[in-house]
Motif scaffolding. Structure first.
Motif, mmCIF file in Angstrom:
data_model
loop_
_atom_site.group_PDB
_atom_site.id
_atom_site.type_symbol
_atom_site.label_atom_id
_atom_site.label_comp_id
_atom_site.label_asym_id
_atom_site.label_seq_id
_atom_site.Cartn_x
_atom_site.Cartn_y
_atom_site.Cartn_z
ATOM 1 N N GLY A 28 0.806 -1.202 0.000
ATOM 2 C CA GLY A 28 0.000 0.000 0.000
ATOM 3 C C GLY A 28 0.845 1.260 0.000
ATOM 4 N N GLU A 29 0.166 2.376 -0.054
ATOM 5 C CA GLU A 29 0.832 3.677 -0.159
ATOM 6 C C GLU A 29 1.660 4.004 1.082
ATOM 7 O OE1 GLU A 29 2.496 7.015 -1.339
ATOM 8 O OE2 GLU A 29 1.519 5.577 -2.643
ATOM 9 N N GLU A 30 1.302 3.495 2.251
ATOM 10 C CA GLU A 30 2.103 3.808 3.444
ATOM 11 C C GLU A 30 3.539 3.319 3.279
ATOM 12 O OE1 GLU A 30 2.431 2.998 8.250
ATOM 13 O OE2 GLU A 30 0.737 2.157 7.160
ATOM 14 N N LEU A 31 3.698 2.065 2.890
ATOM 15 C CA LEU A 31 5.040 1.505 2.723
ATOM 16 C C LEU A 31 5.745 2.121 1.512
ATOM 17 C CD1 LEU A 31 7.084 -0.721 3.710
ATOM 18 C CD2 LEU A 31 6.188 -2.067 1.811
ATOM 19 N N ILE A 32 5.071 2.160 0.374
ATOM 20 C CA ILE A 32 5.680 2.701 -0.838
ATOM 21 C C ILE A 32 6.039 4.172 -0.629
ATOM 22 C CG2 ILE A 32 5.313 3.214 -3.281
ATOM 23 C CD1 ILE A 32 3.386 0.758 -3.329
ATOM 24 N N GLY A 33 5.136 4.927 -0.053
ATOM 25 C CA GLY A 33 5.398 6.344 0.204
ATOM 26 C C GLY A 33 6.572 6.549 1.139
ATOM 27 N N ALA A 34 6.673 5.709 2.174
ATOM 28 C CA ALA A 34 7.803 5.820 3.099
ATOM 29 C C ALA A 34 9.121 5.543 2.390
ATOM 30 C CB ALA A 34 7.613 4.855 4.271
ATOM 31 N N PHE A 35 9.142 4.532 1.522
ATOM 32 C CA PHE A 35 10.367 4.243 0.785
ATOM 33 C C PHE A 35 10.773 5.450 -0.059
ATOM 34 C CE2 PHE A 35 12.610 3.066 -3.045
ATOM 35 C CZ PHE A 35 13.702 2.391 -2.526
ATOM 36 N N PHE A 36 9.832 5.988 -0.819
ATOM 37 C CA PHE A 36 10.168 7.105 -1.705
ATOM 38 C C PHE A 36 10.499 8.376 -0.921
ATOM 39 C CE2 PHE A 36 8.778 4.224 -4.919
ATOM 40 C CZ PHE A 36 9.502 4.604 -6.037
ATOM 41 N N ARG A 37 9.958 8.527 0.249
ATOM 42 C CA ARG A 37 10.268 9.684 1.087
ATOM 43 C C ARG A 37 11.638 9.542 1.756
ATOM 44 N NH1 ARG A 37 6.428 9.018 4.113
ATOM 45 N NH2 ARG A 37 7.427 8.303 6.013
ATOM 46 N N LEU A 38 11.957 8.333 2.210
ATOM 47 C CA LEU A 38 13.167 8.126 3.015
ATOM 48 C C LEU A 38 14.389 7.660 2.227
ATOM 49 C CD1 LEU A 38 11.417 6.331 6.009
ATOM 50 C CD2 LEU A 38 12.425 8.634 6.045
ATOM 51 N N LEU A 39 14.198 6.843 1.188
ATOM 52 C CA LEU A 39 15.345 6.185 0.560
ATOM 53 C C LEU A 39 15.485 6.397 -0.945
ATOM 54 C CD1 LEU A 39 15.200 2.781 2.483
ATOM 55 C CD2 LEU A 39 16.699 4.727 2.921
ATOM 56 N N TRP A 40 14.468 6.851 -1.617
ATOM 57 C CA TRP A 40 14.486 6.962 -3.085
ATOM 58 C C TRP A 40 15.457 8.037 -3.566
ATOM 59 C CZ3 TRP A 40 13.880 6.057 -8.037
ATOM 60 C CH2 TRP A 40 13.582 7.078 -8.941
ATOM 61 N N ARG A 41 16.332 7.611 -4.457
ATOM 62 C CA ARG A 41 17.192 8.491 -5.238
ATOM 63 C C ARG A 41 17.287 7.865 -6.624
ATOM 64 N NH1 ARG A 41 22.842 9.586 -2.674
ATOM 65 N NH2 ARG A 41 23.082 7.549 -3.629
ATOM 66 N N PRO A 42 17.026 8.619 -7.677
ATOM 67 C CA PRO A 42 17.045 8.023 -9.017
ATOM 68 C C PRO A 42 18.349 7.291 -9.335
ATOM 69 C CG PRO A 42 16.134 10.233 -9.106
ATOM 70 C CD PRO A 42 16.644 10.032 -7.708
ATOM 71 N N GLU A 43 19.462 7.808 -8.868
ATOM 72 C CA GLU A 43 20.748 7.175 -9.175
ATOM 73 C C GLU A 43 20.921 5.802 -8.537
ATOM 74 O OE1 GLU A 43 21.651 10.313 -5.912
ATOM 75 O OE2 GLU A 43 20.297 10.117 -7.623
ATOM 76 N N ASP A 44 20.048 5.433 -7.613
ATOM 77 C CA ASP A 44 20.119 4.119 -6.965
ATOM 78 C C ASP A 44 19.140 3.123 -7.579
ATOM 79 O OD1 ASP A 44 21.974 5.222 -5.215
ATOM 80 O OD2 ASP A 44 20.454 5.701 -3.706
ATOM 81 N N CYS A 45 18.549 3.484 -8.717
ATOM 82 C CA CYS A 45 17.527 2.652 -9.342
ATOM 83 C C CYS A 45 17.861 2.419 -10.806
ATOM 84 C CB CYS A 45 16.172 3.350 -9.223
ATOM 85 S SG CYS A 45 14.798 2.476 -9.997
#
Length: 185
Positions: A28-45
């Motif tokens: 759900g959005e809680e987990l996905i949103g937390a990932f993108f808020r806390l850990l997402w950086r385009p260069e790591d994907c």
């Protein structure tokens, strides 16, 4: 059918990456949103696209440290069902590992989502069991700890060991059995 293109992710890929994550993992959005808020950086994907559609992805998160070695973690490898079996995940994984080593990582680890995937990580990415799931040992940045708190406790359905590959020339044997707490399973 269109050719698969493996490429680095871009900031504007975020909605498609989120959609693929929800499609493949059912989170759900809680987990996905937390990932993108806390850990997402385009260069790591890394992403695979076919006909302009994002069909596969994977993240390789830097920042963990084990006995003075720099470690990265492959997470959320996903391929849309109609595109499985075409080598997209393998190529995404290889790209992630190559970029991690080029950026200074000594070891790249992952926790397969289920025991049946251990063979895939061995055969496709050259990984083998190294770290123990959970417990003290590897050190993590604060954002990893924050995301792990959102993920909750470890799943009994995932393997007990993380699979890893070391940069060429490095013998990782001294890390064998060291605890890796932040697996986000």
């Amino acid at each position: 059918m269109s050719e698969l293109i493996i490429r680095p992710a871009r900031e504007e890929d975020s909605p498609a990456l989120r959609g693929l994550w929800a499609e493949v993992f059912g989170d759900g959005e809680e987990l996905i949103g937390a990932f993108f808020r806390l850990l997402w950086r385009p260069e790591d994907c890394a992403a695979a696209e076919c006909g302009g559609q994002l069909v596969s992805m994977g993240f390789c998160l830097p920042g963990a440290a084990a006995l003075g070695l720099r470690c990265s973690y492959i997470y959320a490898m996903a391929t849309s069902a109609p595109f499985r079996g075409r080598g997209a995940a393998r190529e995404v994984g290889r790209r992630l590992i190559s970029r991690a080593f080029a950026s200074g990582a000594d070891v790249v680890a992952t926790l397969p989502a289920e025991p049946s995937l251990c063979r895939w990580y061995d055969e496709k990415l050259g990984m083998s069991p190294l770290f123990k799931k959970g417990g003290p040992g590897v050190e993590f940045p604060p954002a990893w700890l924050d995301f792990a708190a959102v993920c909750g406790p470890h799943s009994d359905g995932t393997p007990d060991m993380l699979w890893a590959v070391a940069r060429p020339g490095l013998d990782p044997e001294g890390l064998r059995g060291l605890g890796w707490e932040c697996t986000f399973d």
